[in-house]
Scaffold this motif. Structure first.
Motif, PDB file in Angstrom:
ATOM      1  N   GLU A 190       0.976  -1.099  -0.060  1.00 42.61           N
ATOM      2  CA  GLU A 190       0.053   0.069   0.010  1.00 42.61           C
ATOM      3  C   GLU A 190       0.658   1.073   0.254  1.00 42.61           C
ATOM      4  O   GLU A 190       0.616   2.572  -1.065  1.00 42.61           O
ATOM      5  CB  GLU A 190      -1.212  -0.015   0.907  1.00 42.61           C
ATOM      6  N   SER A 193       3.187   1.916  -3.823  1.00 41.29           N
ATOM      7  CA  SER A 193       1.878   0.863  -4.371  1.00 41.29           C
ATOM      8  C   SER A 193       2.785   0.868  -5.924  1.00 41.29           C
ATOM      9  O   SER A 193       1.799   0.191  -6.548  1.00 41.29           O
ATOM     10  CB  SER A 193       1.134   2.687  -4.790  1.00 41.29           C
ATOM     11  N   LEU A 217      -5.521  -4.625  -4.405  1.00 43.98           N
ATOM     12  CA  LEU A 217      -4.291  -3.654  -4.322  1.00 43.98           C
ATOM     13  C   LEU A 217      -3.781  -4.231  -5.890  1.00 43.98           C
ATOM     14  O   LEU A 217      -3.334  -5.417  -6.178  1.00 43.98           O
ATOM     15  CB  LEU A 217      -3.267  -3.906  -3.146  1.00 43.98           C
TER      16      LEU A 217
END
Length: 323
Positions: A190, A193, A217
């Motif tokens: 996260e 990214s 994700l």
């Protein structure tokens, strides 16, 4: 194209004896159950593990050819700070994997195994990538750190700058089950990214965590290595599990992989390829497109398949970096 996204070469002195025995106890038990045998740990080491030594990947390529595997991602694992340094240090092990890829052009995609806690981890990282032409990194949080620890951030920042993927051991199995839980890898993904992060073994016992992370994700992927055990013992259960991964995360997040050599003693590589190419179930359906994506097309989007552009020294090298 078929790509095995997870394999280890094996050389003499690359791991400490105590850790070898730990692996032998674990995989020996699985081997006995699959093959309905009763080998002792010593017998498993003598009869099965002795044949693993192949530091330049010559026999691996022969095995790939028989199974129809075009490319294999290979890497060492840096256990040194957890188990004590092996006779052959991680720098030389990384060089050996890079050298194997140079020796067999177009067959291996070499990653560098590095513990980011090492005093000179970034110097080693740059050598592996910029001098030897390796294609990314393998990180083993089970050695005693969490994947979202700030000590890892310089390596992740380097990967973001260079466009390099990272393979993480995810879940338990060997030692230090708590360290490699998917939630910590997801937190790192996260924050960073743009870095492609692969959760090996689809998170093992924590596969639902891993599946959720890969679903939400964009930069998280899963490999299905070590699930040869489930296929051998409970094939319908394995295919239902794989169907869940594909449904939740899409096949573009699921990478065919082995974690050889150990799991290949449970299900031979040609049979593992065939298990995905021609599913052995009448109850769970996969489209031809899904199968092609899992076997290789998804991996083509993750790994750098271009030829190695650097010259790897013949070695052996001194393990001269900080610990």
């Amino acid at each position: 194209m078929i790509i095995d996204s997870h394999r280890h070469l094996v050389g003499s002195g690359w791991t400490r004896g105590g850790y070898v025995v730990t692996l032998a106890k674990m995989f020996g038990n699985l081997w006995n159950r699959v093959h309905r045998a009763n080998k002792s740990t010593d017998e498993f080491i003598r009869d099965v593990m002795q044949g693993f030594v192949d530091p330049e990947g010559d026999r691996v390529v022969e095995e790939m050819n028989k199974a129809g595997v075009d490319k294999t991602v290979i890497f060492a694992v840096d256990w040194g700070l957890a188990t004590g340094e092996p006779a052959v240090g991680i720098r030389e092990q990384n060089r050996a994997h890079a050298y194997a890829a140079m020796k067999h052009p177009g067959r291996f995609i070499p990653l560098a195994g590095i513990d980011p806690r090492r005093g000179d981890a970034m110097r080693m990282a740059r050598e592996c990538i910029e001098e030897w032409g390796m294609k990314g990194f393998k990180i083993m949080p089970s050695a005693g750190f969490y994947a979202d620890d700030p000590i890892c951030w310089p390596l992740y920042e380097y990967c973001a700058k260079q466009g390099l993927p990272i393979m993480f051991h995810a879940g338990g199995i060997e030692v230090g089950w708590q360290w490699a839980q998917p939630m910590y890898i997801a937190s790192a993904a996260e924050r960073f990214s743009t870095v492609k992060m692969i959760m090996a073994h689809a998170g093992c016992e924590s596969w639902q965590q891993a599946m959720w992370a890969s679903r939400h994700l964009p930069n998280v992927f899963l490999d299905i290595s070590i699930y040869q055990w489930e296929f051998a013992m409970f094939p319908e259960k394995f295919y239902r599990w794989l169907r869940d991964l594909v449904d939740e995360a899409t096949p573009w997040k699921v990478l065919f992989a082995t974690d050889a050599p150990y799991p290949n003693t449970l299900v031979a590589l040609p049979d593992w390829v065939d298990a995905i190419k021609r599913p052995k179930t009448s109850n769970v359906r996969f489209t031809n497109e899904e199968i092609e994506i899992i076997l290789g097309k998804a991996a083509e989007q993750v790994w750098d398949l271009s030829p190695m552009a650097a010259k790897v020294p013949d070695g052996p090298l001194k393990n001269e970096y900080g610990r």
